[in-house]
Design a protein around this motif. Structure first.
Motif, PDB file in Angstrom:
ATOM      1  N   GLU A 160       0.839  -1.198   0.000  1.00 20.97           N
ATOM      2  CA  GLU A 160       0.000   0.000   0.000  1.00 20.97           C
ATOM      3  C   GLU A 160       0.873   1.248   0.000  1.00 20.97           C
ATOM      4  OE1 GLU A 160      -3.605   0.384   2.569  1.00 20.97           O
ATOM      5  OE2 GLU A 160      -2.721  -1.407   3.469  1.00 20.97           O
ATOM      6  N   HIS A 161       0.489   2.237  -0.783  1.00 17.40           N
ATOM      7  CA  HIS A 161       1.180   3.518  -0.728  1.00 17.40           C
ATOM      8  C   HIS A 161       0.159   4.638  -0.848  1.00 17.40           C
ATOM      9  CE1 HIS A 161       0.972   2.719  -5.063  1.00 17.40           C
ATOM     10  NE2 HIS A 161       0.947   4.022  -5.205  1.00 17.40           N
ATOM     11  N   GLN A 162       0.455   5.736  -0.125  1.00 18.22           N
ATOM     12  CA  GLN A 162      -0.417   6.899  -0.142  1.00 18.22           C
ATOM     13  C   GLN A 162       0.454   8.142  -0.225  1.00 18.22           C
ATOM     14  OE1 GLN A 162      -3.658   6.791   2.729  1.00 18.22           O
ATOM     15  NE2 GLN A 162      -3.326   4.595   2.991  1.00 18.22           N
ATOM     16  N   ARG A 163      -0.069   9.175  -0.867  1.00 15.47           N
ATOM     17  CA  ARG A 163       0.691  10.384  -1.133  1.00 15.47           C
ATOM     18  C   ARG A 163       0.031  11.594  -0.486  1.00 15.47           C
ATOM     19  NH1 ARG A 163       1.879  13.190  -7.003  1.00 15.47           N
ATOM     20  NH2 ARG A 163       2.092  15.230  -6.078  1.00 15.47           N
ATOM     21  N   THR A 164       0.867  12.484   0.062  1.00 13.68           N
ATOM     22  CA  THR A 164       0.355  13.730   0.626  1.00 13.68           C
ATOM     23  C   THR A 164       0.098  14.728  -0.500  1.00 13.68           C
ATOM     24  OG1 THR A 164       2.539  14.719   0.885  1.00 13.68           O
ATOM     25  CG2 THR A 164       1.700  13.419   2.743  1.00 13.68           C
ATOM     26  N   GLU A 165      -0.556  15.807  -0.168  1.00 15.36           N
ATOM     27  CA  GLU A 165      -0.702  16.920  -1.102  1.00 15.36           C
ATOM     28  C   GLU A 165       0.660  17.589  -1.255  1.00 15.36           C
ATOM     29  OE1 GLU A 165      -3.439  18.048  -2.832  1.00 15.36           O
ATOM     30  OE2 GLU A 165      -4.394  16.216  -2.128  1.00 15.36           O
ATOM     31  N   GLY A 166       0.884  18.228  -2.382  1.00 17.51           N
ATOM     32  CA  GLY A 166       2.134  18.940  -2.600  1.00 17.51           C
ATOM     33  C   GLY A 166       2.160  20.262  -1.858  1.00 17.51           C
ATOM     34  N   VAL A 167       3.344  20.620  -1.343  1.00 20.74           N
ATOM     35  CA  VAL A 167       3.548  21.892  -0.663  1.00 20.74           C
ATOM     36  C   VAL A 167       4.585  22.662  -1.462  1.00 20.74           C
ATOM     37  CG1 VAL A 167       4.358  23.020   1.442  1.00 20.74           C
ATOM     38  CG2 VAL A 167       3.055  20.905   1.597  1.00 20.74           C
ATOM     39  N   GLY A 168       4.199  23.820  -1.991  1.00 26.64           N
ATOM     40  CA  GLY A 168       5.119  24.610  -2.808  1.00 26.64           C
ATOM     41  C   GLY A 168       5.678  25.797  -2.065  1.00 26.64           C
ATOM     42  N   ALA A 169       6.757  26.363  -2.612  1.00 30.41           N
ATOM     43  CA  ALA A 169       7.390  27.530  -1.998  1.00 30.41           C
ATOM     44  C   ALA A 169       6.442  28.724  -2.023  1.00 30.41           C
ATOM     45  CB  ALA A 169       8.692  27.863  -2.709  1.00 30.41           C
ATOM     46  N   GLY A 170       5.625  28.823  -3.069  1.00 31.66           N
ATOM     47  CA  GLY A 170       4.685  29.935  -3.173  1.00 31.66           C
ATOM     48  C   GLY A 170       3.411  29.705  -2.381  1.00 31.66           C
ATOM     49  N   CYS A 171       3.229  28.517  -1.883  1.00 29.22           N
ATOM     50  CA  CYS A 171       2.016  28.165  -1.134  1.00 29.22           C
ATOM     51  C   CYS A 171       2.071  28.732   0.276  1.00 29.22           C
ATOM     52  CB  CYS A 171       1.893  26.641  -1.085  1.00 29.22           C
ATOM     53  SG  CYS A 171       0.489  26.056  -0.145  1.00 29.22           S
ATOM     54  N   GLN A 192       7.103  -5.820   8.727  1.00 30.76           N
ATOM     55  CA  GLN A 192       6.743  -4.689   7.881  1.00 30.76           C
ATOM     56  C   GLN A 192       7.399  -3.406   8.361  1.00 30.76           C
ATOM     57  OE1 GLN A 192       2.331  -5.264   7.730  1.00 30.76           O
ATOM     58  NE2 GLN A 192       2.689  -5.040   5.534  1.00 30.76           N
ATOM     59  N   ASP A 193       7.572  -2.472   7.427  1.00 28.87           N
ATOM     60  CA  ASP A 193       8.174  -1.171   7.701  1.00 28.87           C
ATOM     61  C   ASP A 193       7.273  -0.069   7.173  1.00 28.87           C
ATOM     62  OD1 ASP A 193      10.604  -2.363   8.629  1.00 28.87           O
ATOM     63  OD2 ASP A 193      11.261  -2.584   6.561  1.00 28.87           O
ATOM     64  N   LEU A 194       7.369   1.098   7.812  1.00 27.71           N
ATOM     65  CA  LEU A 194       6.774   2.314   7.273  1.00 27.71           C
ATOM     66  C   LEU A 194       7.890   3.014   6.507  1.00 27.71           C
ATOM     67  CD1 LEU A 194       4.680   4.603   6.997  1.00 27.71           C
ATOM     68  CD2 LEU A 194       5.517   5.476   9.179  1.00 27.71           C
ATOM     69  N   GLN A 195       7.723   3.142   5.202  1.00 27.39           N
ATOM     70  CA  GLN A 195       8.717   3.806   4.363  1.00 27.39           C
ATOM     71  C   GLN A 195       8.191   5.185   3.997  1.00 27.39           C
ATOM     72  OE1 GLN A 195       9.473   1.205   1.063  1.00 27.39           O
ATOM     73  NE2 GLN A 195      10.040  -0.488   2.390  1.00 27.39           N
ATOM     74  N   ILE A 196       9.054   6.185   4.180  1.00 29.71           N
ATOM     75  CA  ILE A 196       8.679   7.568   3.903  1.00 29.71           C
ATOM     76  C   ILE A 196       9.652   8.109   2.870  1.00 29.71           C
ATOM     77  CG2 ILE A 196       8.299   9.858   4.882  1.00 29.71           C
ATOM     78  CD1 ILE A 196       8.047   8.353   7.632  1.00 29.71           C
ATOM     79  N   GLU A 197       9.118   8.655   1.792  1.00 32.15           N
ATOM     80  CA  GLU A 197       9.940   9.208   0.721  1.00 32.15           C
ATOM     81  C   GLU A 197       9.467  10.625   0.450  1.00 32.15           C
ATOM     82  OE1 GLU A 197       9.141   6.494  -2.457  1.00 32.15           O
ATOM     83  OE2 GLU A 197       9.876   4.779  -1.318  1.00 32.15           O
ATOM     84  N   LEU A 198      10.397  11.557   0.371  1.00 35.02           N
ATOM     85  CA  LEU A 198      10.071  12.940   0.022  1.00 35.02           C
ATOM     86  C   LEU A 198      10.505  13.196  -1.412  1.00 35.02           C
ATOM     87  CD1 LEU A 198      11.150  14.840   3.247  1.00 35.02           C
ATOM     88  CD2 LEU A 198       8.845  14.229   2.534  1.00 35.02           C
ATOM     89  N   TYR A 199       9.602  13.754  -2.196  1.00 35.10           N
ATOM     90  CA  TYR A 199       9.856  13.997  -3.610  1.00 35.10           C
ATOM     91  C   TYR A 199       9.728  15.481  -3.933  1.00 35.10           C
ATOM     92  CZ  TYR A 199       9.535   9.020  -4.670  1.00 35.10           C
ATOM     93  OH  TYR A 199       9.754   7.669  -4.735  1.00 35.10           O
TER      94      TYR A 199
END
Length: 152
Positions: free
Chosen positions: A79-90, A113-120
């Motif tokens: 399973e994977h879930q994505r947050t909303e994007g946060v921009g510099a202008g936001c 199992q592991d909780l994997q967190i990736e920042l893009y």
């Protein structure tokens, strides 16, 4: 194929139906919210930290250009879930964090199992090519989270 099924031992009291053997119930649910990214107060601060870690100047200049949008991808098992994007202008009142977004994952095994967190980082170029830059990776074992919640 279940051996008891082949020998027609459905009447035995130790007989287990197929679905009970191959579909164990989950051990629990994990609710996750990203309250902060330690050391980075804004999307631009994370991009700058990533750019300063690059070896060549051209890569660093390219990584820090534009208005970046940062998002987190969280995974547990398949399973994977994505947050909303946060921009510099936001105008984000929380900086680089998503405390209002809560994600729920099914946990099948606490110790495996592991909780994997990736920042893009997503910018105009990565949207066109559909490849976002990985800025940070992290992995936390579910067993460690469970131990901390138990107080141990």
């Amino acid at each position: 194929v279940h051996l008891d099924t082949l020998t027609h031992n459905f009447h035995r009291k130790d007989f287990l139906p197929y679905h009970e053997l191959h579909s164990p119930p989950p051990v629990g649910l994990l609710h996750v919210a990203v309250h902060a990214v330690e050391g980075c107060s804004s999307p631009q601060a994370l991009v700058d930290a990533f750019a300063s870690s690059r070896t060549s100047q051209s890569e660093a200049a390219k990584a820090s250009g534009g208005d970046p949008t940062i998002y987190a991808l969280l995974r547990v098992g398949c399973e994977h879930q994505r947050t909303e994007g946060v921009g510099a202008g936001c105008r984000q009142r929380f900086g680089l964090a998503w405390p209002d977004e809560e994600f729920t994952f099914v946990v099948d095994s606490v110790k495996d199992q592991d909780l994997q967190i990736e920042l893009y980082r997503q910018d105009r170029d990565s949207v066109l090519v559909q490849v976002d830059k990985v800025l940070a990776l992290g992995c936390v074992p579910i067993a460690r989270l469970a131990a901390q919640l138990r107080g141990g």
